[in-house]
Design a protein around this motif. Structure first.
Motif, PDB file in Angstrom:
ATOM      1  N   ILE A  24       0.831  -1.208   0.000  1.00 32.28           N
ATOM      2  CA  ILE A  24       0.000   0.000   0.000  1.00 32.28           C
ATOM      3  C   ILE A  24       0.863   1.254   0.000  1.00 32.28           C
ATOM      4  O   ILE A  24       0.582   2.221  -0.711  1.00 32.28           O
ATOM      5  CB  ILE A  24      -0.954  -0.012   1.215  1.00 32.28           C
ATOM      6  CG1 ILE A  24      -2.039  -1.074   1.011  1.00 32.28           C
ATOM      7  CG2 ILE A  24      -1.585   1.356   1.436  1.00 32.28           C
ATOM      8  CD1 ILE A  24      -2.886  -1.328   2.231  1.00 32.28           C
ATOM      9  N   ASP A  30      -3.454   2.380  -7.727  1.00 33.37           N
ATOM     10  CA  ASP A  30      -4.088   1.155  -7.264  1.00 33.37           C
ATOM     11  C   ASP A  30      -4.700   0.387  -8.440  1.00 33.37           C
ATOM     12  O   ASP A  30      -4.562   0.776  -9.591  1.00 33.37           O
ATOM     13  CB  ASP A  30      -5.123   1.444  -6.179  1.00 33.37           C
ATOM     14  CG  ASP A  30      -6.343   2.176  -6.680  1.00 33.37           C
ATOM     15  OD1 ASP A  30      -6.418   2.481  -7.873  1.00 33.37           O
ATOM     16  OD2 ASP A  30      -7.235   2.448  -5.852  1.00 33.37           O
ATOM     17  N   HIS A  34      -6.672   4.529  -9.821  1.00 33.05           N
ATOM     18  CA  HIS A  34      -6.678   5.737  -8.995  1.00 33.05           C
ATOM     19  C   HIS A  34      -5.251   6.040  -8.541  1.00 33.05           C
ATOM     20  O   HIS A  34      -4.560   5.182  -8.008  1.00 33.05           O
ATOM     21  CB  HIS A  34      -7.583   5.514  -7.778  1.00 33.05           C
ATOM     22  CG  HIS A  34      -7.453   6.542  -6.712  1.00 33.05           C
ATOM     23  ND1 HIS A  34      -7.773   7.861  -6.915  1.00 33.05           N
ATOM     24  CD2 HIS A  34      -7.026   6.452  -5.435  1.00 33.05           C
ATOM     25  CE1 HIS A  34      -7.556   8.531  -5.801  1.00 33.05           C
ATOM     26  NE2 HIS A  34      -7.100   7.693  -4.891  1.00 33.05           N
ATOM     27  N   GLU A  36      -2.577   7.181  -6.127  1.00 31.63           N
ATOM     28  CA  GLU A  36      -2.547   7.164  -4.662  1.00 31.63           C
ATOM     29  C   GLU A  36      -2.084   8.506  -4.100  1.00 31.63           C
ATOM     30  O   GLU A  36      -1.079   9.066  -4.536  1.00 31.63           O
ATOM     31  CB  GLU A  36      -1.603   6.069  -4.167  1.00 31.63           C
ATOM     32  CG  GLU A  36      -2.108   4.668  -4.409  1.00 31.63           C
ATOM     33  CD  GLU A  36      -3.237   4.285  -3.500  1.00 31.63           C
ATOM     34  OE1 GLU A  36      -3.273   4.732  -2.347  1.00 31.63           O
ATOM     35  OE2 GLU A  36      -4.103   3.528  -3.963  1.00 31.63           O
ATOM     36  N   SER A  40      -5.540   8.598   0.623  1.00 30.59           N
ATOM     37  CA  SER A  40      -6.037   7.294   0.172  1.00 30.59           C
ATOM     38  C   SER A  40      -5.170   6.165   0.707  1.00 30.59           C
ATOM     39  O   SER A  40      -5.672   5.070   0.983  1.00 30.59           O
ATOM     40  CB  SER A  40      -6.119   7.237  -1.353  1.00 30.59           C
ATOM     41  OG  SER A  40      -4.851   7.380  -1.937  1.00 30.59           O
ATOM     42  N   ARG A  41      -3.885   6.405   0.882  1.00 28.66           N
ATOM     43  CA  ARG A  41      -3.013   5.383   1.489  1.00 28.66           C
ATOM     44  C   ARG A  41      -3.392   5.145   2.950  1.00 28.66           C
ATOM     45  O   ARG A  41      -3.436   4.011   3.413  1.00 28.66           O
ATOM     46  CB  ARG A  41      -1.557   5.807   1.392  1.00 28.66           C
ATOM     47  CG  ARG A  41      -0.994   5.660   0.022  1.00 28.66           C
ATOM     48  CD  ARG A  41       0.484   5.933  -0.002  1.00 28.66           C
ATOM     49  NE  ARG A  41       0.966   5.682  -1.350  1.00 28.66           N
ATOM     50  CZ  ARG A  41       1.764   6.494  -2.017  1.00 28.66           C
ATOM     51  NH1 ARG A  41       2.198   7.595  -1.453  1.00 28.66           N
ATOM     52  NH2 ARG A  41       2.141   6.196  -3.231  1.00 28.66           N
TER      53      ARG A  41
END
Length: 72
Positions: A24, A30, A34, A36, A40-41
């Motif tokens: 991640i 991703d 999208h 990152e 969002s992480r």
């Protein structure tokens, strides 16, 4: 050494959690395409952490109910 299998499973889950966290944090995009961002992480790590917490709670319940009754 009653709990060798238990420790083995815990080490496996720790390795899976750490590799998932590394994936991640290191990925740029991703699976949905999208890009990152930091937010969002952190959200993805939160979901991974919730999953890990669920595993810990289930393991604690199994451990509690699998002990002999006199130890409780």
């Amino acid at each position: 050494m009653r709990h060798k299998v238990w420790w083995g499973i815990n080490i496996f889950f720790a390795a899976v959690f750490m590799s998932g966290a590394m994936l991640i944090m290191l990925r740029q995009v991703d699976g949905a395409g999208h890009v990152e961002t930091f937010g969002s992480r952190m959200a993805a790590l939160g979901v991974l952490g919730a999953f890990a917490l669920l595993i810990v709670v289930i393991e604690a319940l199994v451990w509690f109910f699998s002990r002999p009754r006199k130890e409780r």
